[in-house]
Design an enzyme around this catalytic site. Sequence first.
Site, short mmCIF file in Angstrom:
data_model
loop_
_atom_site.label_atom_id
_atom_site.label_comp_id
_atom_site.label_asym_id
_atom_site.label_seq_id
_atom_site.Cartn_x
_atom_site.Cartn_y
_atom_site.Cartn_z
N GLY A 6 11.62 20.49 51.27
CA GLY A 6 11.51 20.26 52.54
C GLY A 6 11.28 18.50 52.17
O GLY A 6 11.57 17.59 52.41
N GLN A 10 10.20 13.88 56.95
CA GLN A 10 9.94 12.22 56.74
C GLN A 10 9.52 12.21 55.88
O GLN A 10 9.63 10.61 55.31
CB GLN A 10 8.46 12.42 58.12
CG GLN A 10 8.99 13.01 59.78
CD GLN A 10 7.56 13.09 60.53
OE1 GLN A 10 6.68 13.65 59.83
NE2 GLN A 10 7.20 11.83 60.81
N LEU A 11 8.42 12.24 55.22
CA LEU A 11 7.98 12.16 53.67
C LEU A 11 9.20 11.90 52.92
O LEU A 11 9.38 11.12 52.00
CB LEU A 11 6.94 12.63 53.66
CG LEU A 11 6.08 12.43 51.72
CD1 LEU A 11 6.72 10.95 51.87
CD2 LEU A 11 4.97 13.11 51.54
N ASP A 32 16.59 21.18 51.08
CA ASP A 32 16.29 21.74 52.33
C ASP A 32 16.69 22.81 53.33
O ASP A 32 17.42 23.07 52.47
CB ASP A 32 16.08 20.77 53.53
CG ASP A 32 15.47 20.04 54.45
OD1 ASP A 32 14.29 19.63 54.78
OD2 ASP A 32 15.04 21.42 55.44
N TYR A 140 -3.07 24.31 60.67
CA TYR A 140 -2.43 23.57 59.96
C TYR A 140 -3.55 23.14 58.89
O TYR A 140 -2.94 22.83 57.73
CB TYR A 140 -1.53 21.63 60.95
CG TYR A 140 -1.52 21.44 59.91
CD1 TYR A 140 -1.78 19.27 59.98
CD2 TYR A 140 -0.13 20.98 59.13
CE1 TYR A 140 -1.47 18.46 59.14
CE2 TYR A 140 0.23 19.46 58.29
CZ TYR A 140 -0.39 18.60 58.51
OH TYR A 140 -0.36 17.64 57.98
C1 VAH Z 1 0.06 15.79 61.50
N1 VAH Z 1 1.72 13.85 61.11
O1 VAH Z 1 0.14 14.77 63.03
C2 VAH Z 1 0.68 14.41 60.07
C3 VAH Z 1 -0.33 14.26 59.80
C4 VAH Z 1 -2.46 13.44 59.87
C5 VAH Z 1 -1.80 14.00 60.83
O2 VAH Z 1 -1.16 15.73 58.90
O3 VAH Z 1 0.36 16.99 61.71
#
Ligand code: VAH
Length: 315
Positions: A6, A10-11, A32, A140
């Site tokens: 990945g 961003q990271l 990726d 998530y």
């Molecule tokens: C998100 N940038 O917004 C990520 C992160 C704490 C936010 O995990 O899903």
Amino acid sequence: KLLVIGAGGQLGTELTQSLANTYGSEAVIATDFQESARSKFNYCRFKTLNVLDKEAVGKLLQKDQITQVYHLAAILSATGEKDPMQAWDMNMRGLLHVLELARENKLEKIFWPSSIAVFGPNTPKQKTPQDALKNPTTVYGISKLAGEHWCEYYFNTYGVDVRSLRFPGLIGYKSLAGGGTTDYAVDIYHQAIREQSFTCFLQEDTYLPMMYMDDAVQATMQLMAAPASSIRVRTSYNVSGMSFSPREIAESIQSHHPNFQVQYAPDFRQQIADSWPSSINDDCARNDWGWKAEFDLPKMTTEILTKLPSYIHNL
Ligand code: VAH
């Protein structure tokens, strides 16, 4: 050899560069699932790789004598809510493949990012401690909390040295936002340098924990370089950079661009933001491996507004 999964995110875009600077570009393989990410990696090897293809990952580990894996691929909070089963499958199966392969191939170290999204609406919102209540309300957040416990299980049961950080919202200018609830704080800078107005998808007083990308990369490098004996948290460490609201970041930009206009039009992401802490306590990371953030909001805004204009053509 180090494998970044990945790397185009961003990271990954910035961490891969830091790993190459530290260990040499021939020691790093950026991967990726999107071939288009290749253009970001003219300084090291790039391969397309889908972490859901366990056999392909395993072959790469053996062929290139990989000793460390930085597994960054994930579907973030806002995108995840649009297709929960895809987000769960991607975030969980991806991690489990990496943990299993680490065990089978006796890999030296694994890095995997968690998130403050593991906390939920009934977690104390200010200076949220490491072991506060976690009732995540996004797929998530659920996948990151489950992943943390899998990491601890693989460490305790098989001795896999997997290390993790609970990142706040990460803000960098070298890649575009990636479907996160905190990504308004990435987009706002791009609009500012285009002298355009910005419509924020969160209310102006929504405080969230945030971190400048240089601090996130530094925290990752420091955590991975620390002796295993100093890593006392094997789920994931809280780390904190700063906390601000949309109004505060808008004002910090307006001190450079006085005519920059911001309006607020909250959408479904407001509920996600409201379920997260406003600020994070990272004493454990400070005590165990010497963590300390360098960037606050004024310093980050100055850095981004200075560097983004000449970088924009790379995006
Ligand atoms: C998100 N940038 O917004 C990520 C992160 C704490 C936010 O995990 O899903």
